[in-house]
Enzyme design. Structure first.
Site, PDB file in Angstrom:
ATOM      1  CB  SER A  12      17.446 -10.267  60.008  1.00  0.00           C
ATOM      2  OG  SER A  12      16.592  -9.763  61.016  1.00  0.00           O
ATOM      3  N   GLY A  14      12.095 -14.693  60.489  1.00  0.00           N
ATOM      4  CA  GLY A  14      10.652 -14.834  60.399  1.00  0.00           C
ATOM      5  C   GLY A  14      10.163 -15.671  61.559  1.00  0.00           C
ATOM      6  CB  ALA A  79       7.143  -2.650  51.557  1.00  0.00           C
ATOM      7  CG  HIS A 234       4.116  -2.628  54.195  1.00  0.00           C
ATOM      8  ND1 HIS A 234       4.095  -1.247  54.126  1.00  0.00           N
ATOM      9  CD2 HIS A 234       5.390  -2.959  54.529  1.00  0.00           C
ATOM     10  CE1 HIS A 234       5.307  -0.783  54.397  1.00  0.00           C
ATOM     11  NE2 HIS A 234       6.103  -1.809  54.649  1.00  0.00           N
ATOM     12  CG  ASP A 235       7.060  -5.309  57.634  1.00  0.00           C
ATOM     13  OD1 ASP A 235       6.879  -4.205  57.082  1.00  0.00           O
ATOM     14  OD2 ASP A 235       8.186  -5.854  57.677  1.00  0.00           O
ATOM     15  CB  THR A 236       4.969  -0.576  58.076  1.00  0.00           C
ATOM     16  OG1 THR A 236       6.356  -0.857  57.898  1.00  0.00           O
ATOM     17  CG2 THR A 236       4.833   0.702  58.888  1.00  0.00           C
ATOM     18  CG  ASN A 294      11.123   3.785  55.038  1.00  0.00           C
ATOM     19  OD1 ASN A 294      11.835   3.351  55.929  1.00  0.00           O
ATOM     20  ND2 ASN A 294      10.570   3.016  54.125  1.00  0.00           N
ATOM     21  CD  GLN A 302      18.224  -5.042  62.985  1.00  0.00           C
ATOM     22  OE1 GLN A 302      18.416  -5.008  61.773  1.00  0.00           O
ATOM     23  NE2 GLN A 302      17.009  -5.099  63.510  1.00  0.00           N
ATOM     24  N   GLY A 401      10.424  -3.853  68.009  1.00  0.00           N
ATOM     25  CA  GLY A 401      11.572  -4.155  68.863  1.00  0.00           C
ATOM     26  C   GLY A 401      12.149  -2.948  69.557  1.00  0.00           C
TER      27      GLY A 401
END
Length: 488
Positions: A12, A14, A79, A234-236, A294, A302, A401
């Site tokens: 959503s 960056g 991902a 990968h953000d995770t 996951n 959200q 978050g």
């Protein structure tokens, strides 16, 4: 003093975060933030990657205006999504989002003659219909025939910046096509979706230097000199690098749009028990594996906030939820029906109506239902994790978050009977920067990096409240069991 830029892009939004080490502490500052999201185009939900590239350069222009002449930069994103690139080096079309409905039933179709156990033994990756494997299975065959390179989202962004193409290992593992044993894409699985090994750029580890931003971009934007490092893309994976890792036997919960709950292992856990519980072995930085589940996560919250007209902040909604008695309804928050419904509030209420439970109506009731059921789901998964690993997790490190939601942190601690350490909320950006710092030799290794993180950020700790909710977790587990039986 070296300067590092984390380009951290989620589903959503960056942002570009500036990291520097000052007086023995890591400092973090947001330089630029921008919106992201998919939109319907040519019959599919697609990402606007040209917009993302433009925003990266807008952020870098702000960095130069701060008087910074040269920086290291790393890019992480979500991902599984990819960009198809033609022989001319340009994308063939805007990439399709993992939330697009094209992969509905793809798992069942692909595994009709290829057992799930066989795929899991090879890859160790959990089955989710948006995995790259199933996206490629549903891809346009004519388009694949024209494709020279298949690039994962952060790899494509790095390629556009530098002209150099690679496939970073942490994101590659989420495709469900990377063979655990040999560390390469599996030929059998590639053949099943009509792609070849040659269509993927070479695999690289986290922390590899990709190259400098191409000269042509300096003629279009007033930016500093930029060296791009292929971080844990990968953000995770970046979030786990950015986790303090407090506790002898610790687990992590990367709590954002998705919730990723698991632990860091040196060897993968791809046995039958892990398979039946649908746990995944995503590759991590520095030779590790992220053994995790996951979970739907704050996506539900959200959506509900947006449907309430965005009139409340998340802090205000948490305060309203705090005033409502918890556990008035049980919700399988990971149910596929919550992936992308037309109206999330209606979907939650319909779920409660169908299961003959109290229907949440007010904002406080809705958010109490979301937070309490996420906490129940986390506690249940921690129990499973203990059973699979054969030992008790003593500390849960919550980052992202969701680490700011005290109500959910305390509920999780109490329900799971576990110590919770919350923070940093910006763990993904922190982990992105930490890999850059290790590559540039400013930090010795991941252990030293985590010690630096622990002393640089304000972490909050929660302990279980004894006997507060009785057997509510067992009641929830029975609810999930009965629900599963009804679906058979």
């Amino acid at each position: 003093m070296k300067s590092y830029i984390a380009v951290d892009i989620g589903a959503s939004s960056g942002r570009l975060m500036l990291g520097q080490q000052k007086r023995g502490q890591l400092t973090l500052k947001e330089v630029h933030r921008f919106s992201n999201g998919f939109a319907m185009k040519d019959g599919h939900d697609r990402w606007d990657v040209d917009h993302l590239i433009h925003e990266i350069f807008k952020g870098l222009e702000k960095v130069k205006k701060m008087g910074i002449k040269d920086v290291e930069l790393g890019i992480d994103t979500w991902a599984v999504d990819y960009v198809l690139v033609g022989e001319n080096g340009h994308k063939l079309e805007d990439p399709i989002s993992y939330r697009d409905k094209r992969t509905h039933n793809a798992i069942q179709q692909l595994t009709s003659d290829l057992p799930k156990e066989y795929i899991y033994e090879k890859t160790g990756i959990q089955f989710q219909d948006f995995n790259t494997l199933y996206q490629l299975y549903k891809e346009n065959h004519d388009l694949l025939a024209k494709t020279d390179k298949i690039m994962m989202m952060p790899d494509y962004l790095g390629y556009v910046l530098t002209g150099n193409a690679v496939t970073e290992i942490t994101n590659a593992s989420t495709t469900q096509m990377l063979n655990l044993r040999v560390g390469l894409f599996d030929k059998d699985l590639l053949g099943k979706v009509n792609v070849s090994q040659d269509q993927f750029p070479r695999l690289v580890e986290s922390g590899s230097v990709l190259g400098n931003v191409s000269h042509k971009w300096h003629t279009q934007y007033d930016i500093p000199e930029v060296e791009v490092v292929t971080v844990a893309t990968h953000d995770t994976a970046s979030a786990v690098v950015g986790t303090p890792g407090e506790g002898d036997r610790w687990a992590f919960l990367s709590s954002g749009t998705w919730s990723l709950l698991g632990t860091e292992l040196n060897v993968p856990e791809n046995g039958l028990q892990a398979f039946h519980e649908n746990y995944t072995n995503e590759w991590g930085a520095y030779g590790t594996y992220r053994f995790l589940k996951n979970i739907m996560g704050l996506w539900v919250a959200q959506c509900v906030r947006h449907e309430l007209g965005d009139q409340y902040s998340f802090g205000e909604l948490a305060d309203l939820a705090q005033q409502v008695r918890p556990f008035q309804q049980f919700i399988d928050i990971n149910d596929e029906r919550f992936t992308n419904p037309e109206n999330m509030i209606k979907e939650l209420q319909d779920y409660c109506r169908e299961t003959k439970q109290t229907i949440p109506e007010t904002p406080g009731e809705l958010f109490q239902a979301i937070y309490s059921n996420l906490s129940l789901f986390y506690a249940n998964e921690l129990n499973k994790l203990d059973r699979i690993l054969g030992y008790h997790i003593d500390t849960l490190n919550i980052v992202g978050g969701g680490s700011n939601v005290a109500l959910m942190n305390q509920l999780t601690s109490t329900l799971a009977n576990i110590k919770v350490v919350a923070g940093p909320s910006e763990a993904t950006a922190v982990g992105n920067i930490m890999v850059q710092m290790i590559t540039s030799d400013e930090v010795e290794n991941i252990g030293a990096g985590r010690r630096l993180i622990e002393t640089s950020f304000d972490l909050k700790r929660y302990l279980p409240e004894t006997n507060k909710y009785g057997d509510i977790l067992k009641e929830y587990q029975r609810f999930l069991t009965n629900k599963s039986k009804e679906m058979v």
